[in-house]
Design a protein around this motif. Sequence first.
Motif, mmCIF file in Angstrom:
data_model
loop_
_atom_site.group_PDB
_atom_site.id
_atom_site.type_symbol
_atom_site.label_atom_id
_atom_site.label_comp_id
_atom_site.label_asym_id
_atom_site.label_seq_id
_atom_site.Cartn_x
_atom_site.Cartn_y
_atom_site.Cartn_z
ATOM 1 N N ARG A 1 0.825 -1.210 0.000
ATOM 2 C CA ARG A 1 0.000 0.000 0.000
ATOM 3 C C ARG A 1 0.857 1.258 0.000
ATOM 4 N NH1 ARG A 1 -1.411 3.015 4.143
ATOM 5 N NH2 ARG A 1 -0.871 1.401 5.686
ATOM 6 N N LYS A 2 1.930 1.256 0.768
ATOM 7 C CA LYS A 2 2.790 2.436 0.839
ATOM 8 C C LYS A 2 3.565 2.650 -0.459
ATOM 9 C CE LYS A 2 3.274 2.723 5.858
ATOM 10 N NZ LYS A 2 2.663 4.066 5.931
ATOM 11 N N VAL A 3 3.950 1.559 -1.113
ATOM 12 C CA VAL A 3 4.610 1.691 -2.409
ATOM 13 C C VAL A 3 3.651 2.284 -3.431
ATOM 14 C CG1 VAL A 3 5.526 0.375 -4.356
ATOM 15 C CG2 VAL A 3 6.352 -0.092 -2.049
ATOM 16 N N ARG A 4 2.437 1.747 -3.486
ATOM 17 C CA ARG A 4 1.471 2.237 -4.466
ATOM 18 C C ARG A 4 1.011 3.651 -4.136
ATOM 19 N NH1 ARG A 4 0.096 -2.092 -7.670
ATOM 20 N NH2 ARG A 4 0.579 -4.110 -6.753
ATOM 21 N N GLY A 5 1.043 4.016 -2.864
ATOM 22 C CA GLY A 5 0.692 5.377 -2.473
ATOM 23 C C GLY A 5 1.853 6.340 -2.553
ATOM 24 N N ARG A 6 3.039 5.841 -2.973
ATOM 25 C CA ARG A 6 4.246 6.645 -3.166
ATOM 26 C C ARG A 6 4.841 7.159 -1.862
ATOM 27 N NH1 ARG A 6 3.590 9.379 -9.055
ATOM 28 N NH2 ARG A 6 1.907 8.067 -9.814
ATOM 29 N N PHE A 7 4.583 6.448 -0.776
ATOM 30 C CA PHE A 7 5.255 6.752 0.477
ATOM 31 C C PHE A 7 6.592 6.013 0.549
ATOM 32 C CE2 PHE A 7 0.694 7.183 1.299
ATOM 33 C CZ PHE A 7 0.656 8.505 1.729
ATOM 34 N N LEU A 8 6.698 4.883 -0.136
ATOM 35 C CA LEU A 8 7.943 4.147 -0.329
ATOM 36 C C LEU A 8 8.192 4.082 -1.829
ATOM 37 C CD1 LEU A 8 7.564 1.117 2.127
ATOM 38 C CD2 LEU A 8 9.327 2.883 2.251
ATOM 39 N N ASN A 9 9.418 4.395 -2.253
ATOM 40 C CA ASN A 9 9.696 4.475 -3.685
ATOM 41 C C ASN A 9 10.931 3.709 -4.133
ATOM 42 O OD1 ASN A 9 7.601 6.499 -4.455
ATOM 43 N ND2 ASN A 9 8.747 7.768 -3.025
ATOM 44 N N ALA A 10 11.673 3.129 -3.194
ATOM 45 C CA ALA A 10 12.983 2.598 -3.556
ATOM 46 C C ALA A 10 13.144 1.133 -3.192
ATOM 47 C CB ALA A 10 14.082 3.413 -2.875
ATOM 48 N N VAL A 11 14.019 0.472 -3.955
ATOM 49 C CA VAL A 11 14.498 -0.858 -3.590
ATOM 50 C C VAL A 11 16.017 -0.821 -3.547
ATOM 51 C CG1 VAL A 11 12.543 -2.146 -4.505
ATOM 52 C CG2 VAL A 11 14.479 -1.652 -5.999
ATOM 53 N N SER A 12 16.588 -1.839 -2.945
ATOM 54 C CA SER A 12 18.033 -1.959 -2.820
ATOM 55 C C SER A 12 18.393 -3.418 -3.004
ATOM 56 C CB SER A 12 18.457 -1.460 -1.434
ATOM 57 O OG SER A 12 19.836 -1.640 -1.221
ATOM 58 N N ILE A 13 19.533 -3.688 -3.616
ATOM 59 C CA ILE A 13 19.906 -5.076 -3.866
ATOM 60 C C ILE A 13 21.115 -5.468 -3.031
ATOM 61 C CG2 ILE A 13 18.937 -5.077 -6.189
ATOM 62 C CD1 ILE A 13 21.798 -4.945 -7.265
ATOM 63 N N GLY A 14 21.147 -6.741 -2.641
ATOM 64 C CA GLY A 14 22.323 -7.333 -2.021
ATOM 65 C C GLY A 14 22.978 -8.258 -3.031
ATOM 66 N N PHE A 15 24.305 -8.169 -3.166
ATOM 67 C CA PHE A 15 24.969 -8.950 -4.203
ATOM 68 C C PHE A 15 26.422 -9.199 -3.813
ATOM 69 C CE2 PHE A 15 25.585 -4.511 -5.170
ATOM 70 C CZ PHE A 15 26.913 -4.414 -5.544
ATOM 71 N N GLY A 16 27.033 -10.128 -4.532
ATOM 72 C CA GLY A 16 28.457 -10.383 -4.410
ATOM 73 C C GLY A 16 29.158 -9.897 -5.654
ATOM 74 N N ALA A 17 30.309 -9.249 -5.483
ATOM 75 C CA ALA A 17 31.079 -8.728 -6.620
ATOM 76 C C ALA A 17 32.434 -9.417 -6.665
ATOM 77 C CB ALA A 17 31.245 -7.216 -6.491
ATOM 78 N N TYR A 18 32.876 -9.800 -7.858
ATOM 79 C CA TYR A 18 34.076 -10.605 -8.012
ATOM 80 C C TYR A 18 35.043 -9.969 -9.001
ATOM 81 C CZ TYR A 18 30.764 -13.965 -6.056
ATOM 82 O OH TYR A 18 29.828 -14.585 -5.274
ATOM 83 N N ASN A 19 36.348 -10.050 -8.683
ATOM 84 C CA ASN A 19 37.414 -9.580 -9.576
ATOM 85 C C ASN A 19 37.158 -8.136 -10.022
ATOM 86 O OD1 ASN A 19 38.557 -12.168 -9.425
ATOM 87 N ND2 ASN A 19 37.417 -12.872 -11.220
#
Length: 216
Positions: free
Chosen positions: A99-117
Amino acid sequence: MKTVHVRGYAELERGAAGDGPVPFVAATAGAKKDGLDLQMSGVDLERYLANPVIMYDHEYWGRNALPIGRAENVRVDGDALRMDIVFDVDDEFARTVDRKVRGRFLNAVSIGFGAYNIDDAGVPERWELYETSVVPLPLDPNAIADPDRAAAARQLTLARALGLAGGRIPALADLDPDTVRQAIASLEALLPTTPPTPAPAAADRARRLRLLEASL
């Protein structure tokens, strides 16, 4: 290996909770404040596609840190990693986030990842996506919602009806008439009390697609 978090943003039309998947940009290429430049040519999605969890604020340890949704249609689109998020609206907290995303109270995501070389320019030879989280404060202050996200959501709906990948729609003149007729039929099925019609002329096809897009 280095695990870091970067950002994404929502591209959606305001709507009620549970009103279909929400399109997000999960990550973009280019050097960010963590010093890394995640080129899309180096992304490894195999692990994530086997378990495409959507978490909240990177909380994924403990019995209460359960997924709030899943990612669908995960794909590379130019210099961006995109995905559609389906929230678990049977879960009370996930429904609140939806509901908060669709109401534009939350707008962001973040990713967790591994980076190599990682080279001297901060470009990993390969980076592996682990998880995606809805977050209130993304790493990048410029990772805000796309101001044209309503149009993006309508474009994605039209593109899916046309059977096109990546959410991009060519000019109507470049489309096969049978493809356009099928798209119109698919879109009309989403609208109540819209009667079927015979194959329309090119100008009428364009007008009807615009009307249907505005109605979604």
